[in-house]
Design a protein around this motif. Structure first.
Motif, PDB file in Angstrom:
ATOM      1  N   PRO B  25      11.972   7.034  13.201  1.00 13.99           N
ATOM      2  CA  PRO B  25      11.190   6.633  12.203  1.00 13.99           C
ATOM      3  C   PRO B  25      10.569   7.698  11.459  1.00 13.99           C
ATOM      4  CG  PRO B  25      10.117   6.317  14.211  1.00 13.99           C
ATOM      5  CD  PRO B  25      11.640   6.710  14.637  1.00 13.99           C
ATOM      6  N   GLN B  26      10.499   7.495  10.089  1.00 17.15           N
ATOM      7  CA  GLN B  26       9.762   8.602   9.240  1.00 17.15           C
ATOM      8  C   GLN B  26       8.674   8.756   9.513  1.00 17.15           C
ATOM      9  OE1 GLN B  26      11.467   9.397   6.113  1.00 17.15           O
ATOM     10  NE2 GLN B  26       9.750  10.983   6.045  1.00 17.15           N
ATOM     11  N   GLY B  27       8.195   9.845   9.638  1.00 17.48           N
ATOM     12  CA  GLY B  27       6.944  10.556   9.614  1.00 17.48           C
ATOM     13  C   GLY B  27       6.390  10.467  11.107  1.00 17.48           C
ATOM     14  N   GLU B  28       7.230   9.855  11.896  1.00 16.06           N
ATOM     15  CA  GLU B  28       6.468   9.810  13.438  1.00 16.06           C
ATOM     16  C   GLU B  28       7.117  10.783  14.340  1.00 16.06           C
ATOM     17  OE1 GLU B  28       4.418   7.437  13.893  1.00 16.06           O
ATOM     18  OE2 GLU B  28       4.637   6.095  12.014  1.00 16.06           O
ATOM     19  N   VAL B  29       6.459  10.798  15.520  1.00 13.12           N
ATOM     20  CA  VAL B  29       6.957  11.708  16.599  1.00 13.12           C
ATOM     21  C   VAL B  29       7.698  10.718  17.647  1.00 13.12           C
ATOM     22  CG1 VAL B  29       6.492  13.566  18.366  1.00 13.12           C
ATOM     23  CG2 VAL B  29       5.210  13.296  16.233  1.00 13.12           C
ATOM     24  N   LEU B  30       9.133  10.977  17.763  1.00 12.95           N
ATOM     25  CA  LEU B  30       9.880  10.240  18.842  1.00 12.95           C
ATOM     26  C   LEU B  30       9.893  11.095  20.088  1.00 12.95           C
ATOM     27  CD1 LEU B  30      11.734   7.564  19.306  1.00 12.95           C
ATOM     28  CD2 LEU B  30      13.518   9.049  18.331  1.00 12.95           C
ATOM     29  N   GLY B  31       9.581  10.810  21.107  1.00 12.29           N
ATOM     30  CA  GLY B  31       9.698  11.440  22.322  1.00 12.29           C
ATOM     31  C   GLY B  31      11.248  10.800  23.090  1.00 12.29           C
ATOM     32  N   VAL B  32      11.819  11.798  23.601  1.00 12.39           N
ATOM     33  CA  VAL B  32      13.189  11.390  24.271  1.00 12.39           C
ATOM     34  C   VAL B  32      12.969  11.799  25.567  1.00 12.39           C
ATOM     35  CG1 VAL B  32      15.726  11.314  24.075  1.00 12.39           C
ATOM     36  CG2 VAL B  32      14.672  11.499  21.997  1.00 12.39           C
ATOM     37  N   LEU B  33      12.945  10.913  26.683  1.00 12.96           N
ATOM     38  CA  LEU B  33      12.582  11.143  27.906  1.00 12.96           C
ATOM     39  C   LEU B  33      14.182  10.805  28.673  1.00 12.96           C
ATOM     40  CD1 LEU B  33       9.058  10.073  28.837  1.00 12.96           C
ATOM     41  CD2 LEU B  33      10.009  12.320  28.608  1.00 12.96           C
ATOM     42  N   GLY B  34      14.408  11.529  29.771  1.00 17.88           N
ATOM     43  CA  GLY B  34      15.484  11.234  30.519  1.00 17.88           C
ATOM     44  C   GLY B  34      15.723  12.142  31.764  1.00 17.88           C
ATOM     45  N   PRO B  35      16.349  11.808  32.567  1.00 19.92           N
ATOM     46  CA  PRO B  35      16.683  12.983  33.509  1.00 19.92           C
ATOM     47  C   PRO B  35      18.046  13.948  33.263  1.00 19.92           C
ATOM     48  CG  PRO B  35      17.596  10.741  34.382  1.00 19.92           C
ATOM     49  CD  PRO B  35      17.057  10.582  33.075  1.00 19.92           C
ATOM     50  N   ARG B 165      -0.249  21.092  20.378  1.00 18.61           N
ATOM     51  CA  ARG B 165      -1.067  21.264  18.849  1.00 18.61           C
ATOM     52  C   ARG B 165      -0.077  21.546  17.484  1.00 18.61           C
ATOM     53  NH1 ARG B 165      -5.019  24.089  21.796  1.00 18.61           N
ATOM     54  NH2 ARG B 165      -4.223  25.941  21.359  1.00 18.61           N
ATOM     55  N   GLN B 166       0.929  22.392  17.828  1.00 18.39           N
ATOM     56  CA  GLN B 166       1.726  22.818  16.753  1.00 18.39           C
ATOM     57  C   GLN B 166       2.591  21.547  16.315  1.00 18.39           C
ATOM     58  OE1 GLN B 166       1.883  25.110  14.974  1.00 18.39           O
ATOM     59  NE2 GLN B 166       0.573  26.433  16.098  1.00 18.39           N
ATOM     60  N   ILE B 167       2.983  20.378  17.406  1.00 20.00           N
ATOM     61  CA  ILE B 167       3.717  19.431  16.962  1.00 20.00           C
ATOM     62  C   ILE B 167       2.799  18.246  16.336  1.00 20.00           C
ATOM     63  CG2 ILE B 167       4.922  17.290  18.088  1.00 20.00           C
ATOM     64  CD1 ILE B 167       5.883  19.324  20.294  1.00 20.00           C
ATOM     65  N   ASP B 168       1.605  18.388  16.929  1.00 23.01           N
ATOM     66  CA  ASP B 168       0.601  17.465  16.247  1.00 23.01           C
ATOM     67  C   ASP B 168       0.293  17.972  14.733  1.00 23.01           C
ATOM     68  OD1 ASP B 168      -0.869  15.138  17.018  1.00 23.01           O
ATOM     69  OD2 ASP B 168      -2.649  16.181  16.924  1.00 23.01           O
ATOM     70  N   ASN B 169       0.161  19.094  14.571  1.00 26.98           N
ATOM     71  CA  ASN B 169      -0.184  19.672  13.276  1.00 26.98           C
ATOM     72  C   ASN B 169       0.971  19.219  12.215  1.00 26.98           C
ATOM     73  OD1 ASN B 169      -2.502  20.871  13.883  1.00 26.98           O
ATOM     74  ND2 ASN B 169      -1.467  22.979  14.078  1.00 26.98           N
ATOM     75  N   LEU B 170       2.279  19.333  12.639  1.00 24.24           N
ATOM     76  CA  LEU B 170       3.279  18.819  11.905  1.00 24.24           C
ATOM     77  C   LEU B 170       3.439  17.397  11.767  1.00 24.24           C
ATOM     78  CD1 LEU B 170       6.352  21.105  13.944  1.00 24.24           C
ATOM     79  CD2 LEU B 170       5.567  21.352  11.361  1.00 24.24           C
ATOM     80  N   HIS B 171       3.039  16.733  12.706  1.00 27.28           N
ATOM     81  CA  HIS B 171       2.997  14.958  12.379  1.00 27.28           C
ATOM     82  C   HIS B 171       1.741  14.795  11.526  1.00 27.28           C
ATOM     83  CE1 HIS B 171       1.574  11.141  14.080  1.00 27.28           C
ATOM     84  NE2 HIS B 171       2.523  10.862  13.490  1.00 27.28           N
ATOM     85  N   GLN B 172       0.818  15.465  11.450  1.00 29.95           N
ATOM     86  CA  GLN B 172      -0.405  15.266  10.411  1.00 29.95           C
ATOM     87  C   GLN B 172       0.133  15.673   9.072  1.00 29.95           C
ATOM     88  OE1 GLN B 172      -2.892  13.895  11.497  1.00 29.95           O
ATOM     89  NE2 GLN B 172      -2.489  14.152  13.541  1.00 29.95           N
ATOM     90  N   GLU B 173       1.044  16.606   9.017  1.00 30.97           N
ATOM     91  CA  GLU B 173       1.776  16.908   7.745  1.00 30.97           C
ATOM     92  C   GLU B 173       2.669  15.848   7.316  1.00 30.97           C
ATOM     93  OE1 GLU B 173       3.282  20.900   8.098  1.00 30.97           O
ATOM     94  OE2 GLU B 173       1.384  21.529   8.709  1.00 30.97           O
ATOM     95  N   GLY B 174       2.917  14.957   8.091  1.00 34.43           N
ATOM     96  CA  GLY B 174       3.924  13.676   7.613  1.00 34.43           C
ATOM     97  C   GLY B 174       5.376  13.966   8.139  1.00 34.43           C
ATOM     98  N   LYS B 175       5.736  15.164   9.111  1.00 34.24           N
ATOM     99  CA  LYS B 175       7.103  15.503   9.345  1.00 34.24           C
ATOM    100  C   LYS B 175       7.754  14.525  10.109  1.00 34.24           C
ATOM    101  CE  LYS B 175       6.955  19.289   6.818  1.00 34.24           C
ATOM    102  NZ  LYS B 175       7.571  19.098   5.558  1.00 34.24           N
ATOM    103  N   THR B 176       8.966  14.348  10.133  1.00 33.99           N
ATOM    104  CA  THR B 176       9.362  13.534  11.216  1.00 33.99           C
ATOM    105  C   THR B 176       9.905  14.392  12.559  1.00 33.99           C
ATOM    106  OG1 THR B 176      10.237  12.006   9.578  1.00 33.99           O
ATOM    107  CG2 THR B 176      11.383  11.971  11.694  1.00 33.99           C
ATOM    108  N   ILE B 177       9.664  13.992  13.554  1.00 34.64           N
ATOM    109  CA  ILE B 177       9.898  14.923  15.015  1.00 34.64           C
ATOM    110  C   ILE B 177      10.676  14.120  15.924  1.00 34.64           C
ATOM    111  CG2 ILE B 177       8.926  16.544  16.606  1.00 34.64           C
ATOM    112  CD1 ILE B 177       6.326  16.578  14.570  1.00 34.64           C
ATOM    113  N   VAL B 178      11.601  14.623  16.371  1.00 37.47           N
ATOM    114  CA  VAL B 178      12.350  14.225  17.587  1.00 37.47           C
ATOM    115  C   VAL B 178      12.092  15.135  18.958  1.00 37.47           C
ATOM    116  CG1 VAL B 178      14.357  13.202  18.700  1.00 37.47           C
ATOM    117  CG2 VAL B 178      13.905  12.825  16.232  1.00 37.47           C
ATOM    118  N   LEU B 179      11.450  14.789  19.772  1.00 33.99           N
ATOM    119  CA  LEU B 179      11.121  15.718  20.814  1.00 33.99           C
ATOM    120  C   LEU B 179      11.749  15.296  22.056  1.00 33.99           C
ATOM    121  CD1 LEU B 179       9.079  18.006  22.169  1.00 33.99           C
ATOM    122  CD2 LEU B 179       7.345  16.033  22.098  1.00 33.99           C
ATOM    123  N   ALA B 180      12.599  16.236  22.799  1.00 38.23           N
ATOM    124  CA  ALA B 180      13.319  15.663  24.252  1.00 38.23           C
ATOM    125  C   ALA B 180      12.243  16.537  25.152  1.00 38.23           C
ATOM    126  CB  ALA B 180      14.522  16.410  24.167  1.00 38.23           C
TER     127      ALA B 180
END
Lengths: 277, 290
Positions: B25-35, B165-180
């Motif tokens: 999703p645009q402008g959201e932080v998508l967390g990808v978890l998994g073993p 904090r950095q990821i949160d800042n990027l999210h506040q700026e409207g960036k799309t983030i995928v985080l594993a």
């Protein structure tokens, strides 16, 4: 695009120049000069100067491209590649940095060889050098790309070099091959004649005649054409000038290089990138 | 921002990503978890184009492919370069005008608090500094999409908090983030969407708020064994669970809390603790990868 390719080329060039491998190539080129252009010996002929230093350029282009491509095939470059809109820009940067490195060393060695007991080249011979050396270097650098892990996809390097090897073999051994095939078809024709199959025997004898024409056959002509630019350039270097037809030879080599680069780009852009860690 | 449709990637007989469909999703932080080996890094490599899918496709919803800042899992850099030299090169290939490169580099160093190390050779940097350098290089050129593969791996708690904090800042700026990540706390803290992968496919997908609002329950801890009240309490509601000294009221049974407390007190039990909680990410994760 230019800025991106230049930035990656400059990085690859610089990191190779200050590496042990880079130093090794410089020392290798100096050793080559010391052995083949010993200032204590007689002044070399212009054709010797042009051909021997041309060979240095070819060898360096091939080996330096192998080395730089191996360095480029490292996982530390993932963040760089992801920034490039096309992988081909990365491949171009590898090629540019390699050709630049090899050509600079070749130029420096040529300058040293010229200043220290070098031949007296006339203007025509000076004009002969850039198309000869540059086209050869470019072709060998591109050819070398196909031998690297960076570019190779599956069995691609085997296919490319096997094709070149086959062409070389056919070109050098065409007469032997033609004789062998001619004999084979003659024997086959005799066997068919003995069994009463006259029509087929005639066909076999026709084939035997076709092959007995040897290098004058269509295959022979085609193979001669493929390798003609190399022969033409060497002849031009020995004669000290290009004939109007021979002047086309560097352009042929550049065309080969362009075709091989397009092929390399195709392999590189379609493959899964597994850079070494 | 990105649509990943029925993507499959095999390595010989191993199916690393199996018919995976996912919306980034645009402008959201998508967390990808998994073993380990779930296919997270393969998914990232498919998105950035290092790997070619055997089947399926990845496309941008906006039409044009987004600019990507990628922080790989492994902290591999050209070690002979200085920090600022490396970032200068990243900036130069990120289409920044020459006049803006220096500023972009100093800004990114400032953002990850690495300005003091600008002249340090990368090989001299600590693991924490290398992680921050990974983030700094991803930030250069103001990309639209960030792919961060385990950005806080191996960092101390302070370093992990800084990355969050950095990821949160990027999210506040409207960036799309995928985080594993394997850091569940980090994912809970910064992600707005959650995907749990296992064996190459998605086993759980939800918005983070919705995920954490699942399975509300109340735990009541008493001073002695509850066996004497077992049948009485269990008959009140089927969503009531009992163990030695603990009663768990799940879902609708939570509304029966006053009745349960009354029963306990009238039977001489002392209430030691009452907890109102919801499912944790660890529980969601464990259920998804089982």
């Amino acid at each position: 695009m230019n800025q991106r390719i230049l930035a990656v080329s400059a990085y690859l060039f610089r990191s190779f120049l200050f590496s042990l491998a880079g130093l090794l190539y410089i020392l290798l080129a100096l050793a080559y000069y010391m052995v083949l252009f010993d200032p204590r010996q007689l002044t070399p002929d212009p054709d010797y100067y042009i051909l021997v230093l041309g060979l240095l350029g070819l060898g360096l282009s091939f080996l330096v491209t192998l080395s730089i491509a191996a360095r480029a095939n490292n996982a530390s470059h993932f963040p760089l590649i992801v920034r490039l809109p096309s992988r081909i820009e990365y491949l171009t940067a590898v090629f540019f940095s390699s050709i630049l490195f090899a050509s600079i060393i070749q130029f420096v060695i040529a300058l040293i060889a010229l200043v220290a007991n070098g031949p007296n080249l006339d203007f025509r011979e000076y004009l002969l050098i850039p198309p000869f050396w540059i086209s050869g270097n470019v072709l060998f650098a591109v050819l070398s790309l196909h031998a690297t892990d960076l570019v190779t996809a599956g069995w691609s390097r085997v296919y490319v070099f096997a094709t070149i090897g086959l062409l070389l073999y056919l070109q050098s051994g065409l007469d032997v091959l033609s004789d062998w095939l001619s004999n084979l078809f003659n024997q086959f024709g005799n066997t068919l004649l003995a069994t009463g199959l006259d029509a087929l025997a005639t066909l076999a004898f026709d084939m035997a005649n076709l092959f007995s024409e040897g290098s004058s056959s269509a295959l022979g002509s085609a193979l001669s054409l493929v390798f003609w630019p190399f022969k033409a350039i060497v002849e031009a270097a020995i004669n000290g000038h290009f004939t109007p037809l021979q002047a086309l030879a560097p352009a042929f080599l550049m065309t080969y290089a362009a075709l091989l680069f397009v092929l390399a780009a195709k392999f590189f852009s379609k493959k899964d990138l597994f850079l070494s860690e | 921002m990105l649509e990943i449709l029925n993507i499959t990637k095999r390595f010989h007989t191993l199916v690393a990503v199996d018919n995976l469909t996912l919306d980034v999703p645009q402008g959201e932080v998508l967390g990808v978890l998994g073993p380990n080996g779930a296919g997270k890094t393969t998914l990232f490599k498919l998105i950035v184009g290092f790997l070619k899918p055997d089947r399926g496709l990845i496309r941008s919803r906006e039409g044009a492919w987004p600019t990507i800042g990628y922080k790989p899992e492994r902290l591999l850099y050209p070690n002979h370069l200085r920090v600022h030299e490396y970032l200068n090169m990243v900036a130069a290939i990120s289409n920044l005008p020459r006049g803006r490169i220096k500023k972009a580099v100093s800004e990114s160093l400032e953002r990850v608090d690495l300005t003091y190390a600008a002249n340090k050779r990368i090989k001299e940097c600590s693991k924490g500094m290398r992680q921050r350098l990974g983030l700094a290089q991803a930030m250069i050129g103001d990309p639209q999409l960030f792919l961060l593969d385990e950005p806080s791996n191996g960092l101390d708690p302070e370093g992990q908090a800084e990355i969050c904090r950095q990821i949160d800042n990027l999210h506040q700026e409207g960036k799309t983030i995928v985080l594993a990540s394997h850091q569940l706390q980090e994912v809970t803290q910064v992600c707005t969407h959650l995907v749990i992968m296992n064996q190459g496919s998605i086993h759980y997908e939800n918005q983070m708020k919705a995920a954490l609002a699942e399975r509300p329950h109340t735990r009541i801890l008493v001073n002695r064994d509850l066996s004497t009240l077992q049948s009485l309490l269990m008959h009140l509601h089927h969503d009531i669970e009992l163990s030695d000294r603990e009663i768990v009221l799940n879902y609708d049974a939570i509304a029966l809390r006053p009745n349960v407390l009354r029963i306990l007190l009238s039977n001489g039990y002392d209430i030691i603790r009452i907890e109102q909680s919801r499912v944790t990410l660890a529980e969601i994760y464990a259920a998804a990868v089982q």
